[in-house]
Motif scaffolding. Sequence first.
Motif, short mmCIF file in Angstrom:
data_model
loop_
_atom_site.label_atom_id
_atom_site.label_comp_id
_atom_site.label_asym_id
_atom_site.label_seq_id
_atom_site.Cartn_x
_atom_site.Cartn_y
_atom_site.Cartn_z
N PHE A 34 0.83 -1.17 0.08
CA PHE A 34 -0.08 0.14 0.02
C PHE A 34 1.02 1.14 -0.02
O PHE A 34 0.69 2.04 0.97
CB PHE A 34 -0.89 0.02 1.25
CG PHE A 34 -1.82 -1.15 1.32
CD1 PHE A 34 -1.56 -2.23 1.98
CD2 PHE A 34 -2.97 -1.13 0.46
CE1 PHE A 34 -2.23 -3.34 1.99
CE2 PHE A 34 -3.91 -2.28 0.21
CZ PHE A 34 -3.65 -3.45 1.19
N ASN A 36 2.43 4.82 0.01
CA ASN A 36 1.79 6.20 0.09
C ASN A 36 2.97 7.12 -0.33
O ASN A 36 4.24 6.73 0.07
CB ASN A 36 1.53 6.36 1.73
CG ASN A 36 0.08 5.97 2.14
OD1 ASN A 36 -0.78 6.56 2.64
ND2 ASN A 36 -0.29 4.75 1.89
N PHE A 38 4.17 11.22 -0.01
CA PHE A 38 4.41 12.50 0.86
C PHE A 38 5.09 13.54 0.21
O PHE A 38 6.02 13.21 -0.38
CB PHE A 38 4.01 12.40 2.14
CG PHE A 38 3.41 11.37 2.80
CD1 PHE A 38 3.86 10.17 3.03
CD2 PHE A 38 2.07 11.74 3.32
CE1 PHE A 38 3.15 9.09 3.59
CE2 PHE A 38 1.35 10.87 3.95
CZ PHE A 38 1.73 9.40 4.00
N ALA A 48 -0.06 14.52 2.11
CA ALA A 48 -0.19 13.37 1.34
C ALA A 48 -0.45 13.64 -0.12
O ALA A 48 -1.43 14.47 -0.25
CB ALA A 48 -1.49 12.43 2.25
N TYR A 51 -1.92 7.29 -2.39
CA TYR A 51 -1.77 6.19 -1.50
C TYR A 51 -2.30 4.92 -2.18
O TYR A 51 -2.69 4.87 -3.46
CB TYR A 51 -3.07 6.51 -0.26
CG TYR A 51 -4.42 6.59 -0.84
CD1 TYR A 51 -5.03 7.76 -1.54
CD2 TYR A 51 -5.65 5.59 -0.76
CE1 TYR A 51 -6.26 7.79 -1.97
CE2 TYR A 51 -6.88 5.70 -1.36
CZ TYR A 51 -7.20 6.87 -2.10
OH TYR A 51 -8.44 7.05 -2.36
N SER A 52 -2.16 3.89 -1.66
CA SER A 52 -2.34 2.37 -2.24
C SER A 52 -1.80 2.36 -3.52
O SER A 52 -2.52 2.01 -4.57
CB SER A 52 -3.83 2.14 -2.06
OG SER A 52 -4.34 2.24 -0.74
N LEU A 91 6.14 5.71 2.04
CA LEU A 91 5.69 4.97 3.09
C LEU A 91 5.22 3.36 2.69
O LEU A 91 4.22 3.57 2.08
CB LEU A 91 4.57 5.90 4.24
CG LEU A 91 4.06 5.04 5.28
CD1 LEU A 91 5.19 4.90 6.33
CD2 LEU A 91 2.80 5.78 5.62
N ASP B 106 -6.98 -0.18 0.80
CA ASP B 106 -6.53 1.06 0.87
C ASP B 106 -5.85 0.94 2.34
O ASP B 106 -6.73 0.80 3.28
CB ASP B 106 -7.38 2.19 0.46
CG ASP B 106 -7.73 2.31 -0.76
OD1 ASP B 106 -9.00 2.31 -1.24
OD2 ASP B 106 -6.83 1.79 -1.75
N PHE B 109 -2.52 7.56 5.41
CA PHE B 109 -2.38 8.76 6.32
C PHE B 109 -2.91 9.95 5.31
O PHE B 109 -1.95 10.11 4.37
CB PHE B 109 -1.26 9.01 6.96
CG PHE B 109 -0.70 7.84 7.84
CD1 PHE B 109 -0.09 6.57 7.43
CD2 PHE B 109 -1.01 7.95 9.16
CE1 PHE B 109 0.21 5.60 8.34
CE2 PHE B 109 -0.92 7.01 10.08
CZ PHE B 109 -0.14 5.79 9.76
N ASP B 110 -3.75 10.36 5.56
CA ASP B 110 -4.25 11.61 4.89
C ASP B 110 -4.00 13.14 5.69
O ASP B 110 -3.25 14.01 5.00
CB ASP B 110 -5.53 11.57 4.07
CG ASP B 110 -6.70 11.24 5.14
OD1 ASP B 110 -7.58 11.05 4.64
OD2 ASP B 110 -6.35 11.04 6.30
#
Lengths: 111, 122
Positions: A34, A36, A38, A48, A51-52, A91, B106, B109-110
């Motif tokens: 997953f 991520n 940033f 962010a 993601y995924s 991440l 999913d 961290f948002d």
Amino acid sequence: QTVVTQEPSLTVSPGGTVTLTCASSTGPVTSGYFPNWFQQKPGQAPRALIYSTTNKHSWTPARFSGSLLGGKAALTLSGVQPEDEAEYYCLLFYGGVQHYVFGPGTKLTVL
Amino acid sequence: QITLKESGPTLVKPTQTLTLTCTFSGFSLSTSAVGVGWIRQPPGKALEWLGVIYWDDDKRYTPSLKSRLTITMDTSKNQVVLTMTNMDPVDTATYYCAHFAYSHYDYYFDYWGQGTLVTVSS
């Protein structure tokens, strides 16, 4: 000890395209990590972006995209803007031990 | 709109215990598949994931600091508390809390707090 690696620094010209990668010491990065991504500018909290692996947040500019590339997670910036100059962190999620690990960051210079 | 804000001491002495509070709004830790994570960043260095607390009070910590960390939540106050024992100058860092959400497909961290700088010095 799980180690995540990224390019320490990259330079790109305005309007160009650049790909940042994120590798794991445990082997190929897959969607199951997953990934991520940033963005962090000096003096600011991280923001962010992805993601995924491939999904964008509602605020993520269209020029940012995520993928898997050669066993690594990748972040591609197409049509780079001066404001994209920043540090970029990936991440990864290690499900077996249920913890997360950040990469050391890539400093992207737009020159 | 989700917001988070960290609060706590800006200066702690070596060997003391650090307690930081993350106060949030716009979501509830009573809702399934959400959590709050803690991340820190020493000056000029990279981000480091510390731990996360999930909506069901399950917790996970980074292995290298697991013996020193405790994360708790108070759903009535919309707060999450990070405790780190035996502080050392190398723990000097900006500490962030962040909203976390997950599903079968999913994990992310948002939303992040602004961070709080904690200095460890005698």
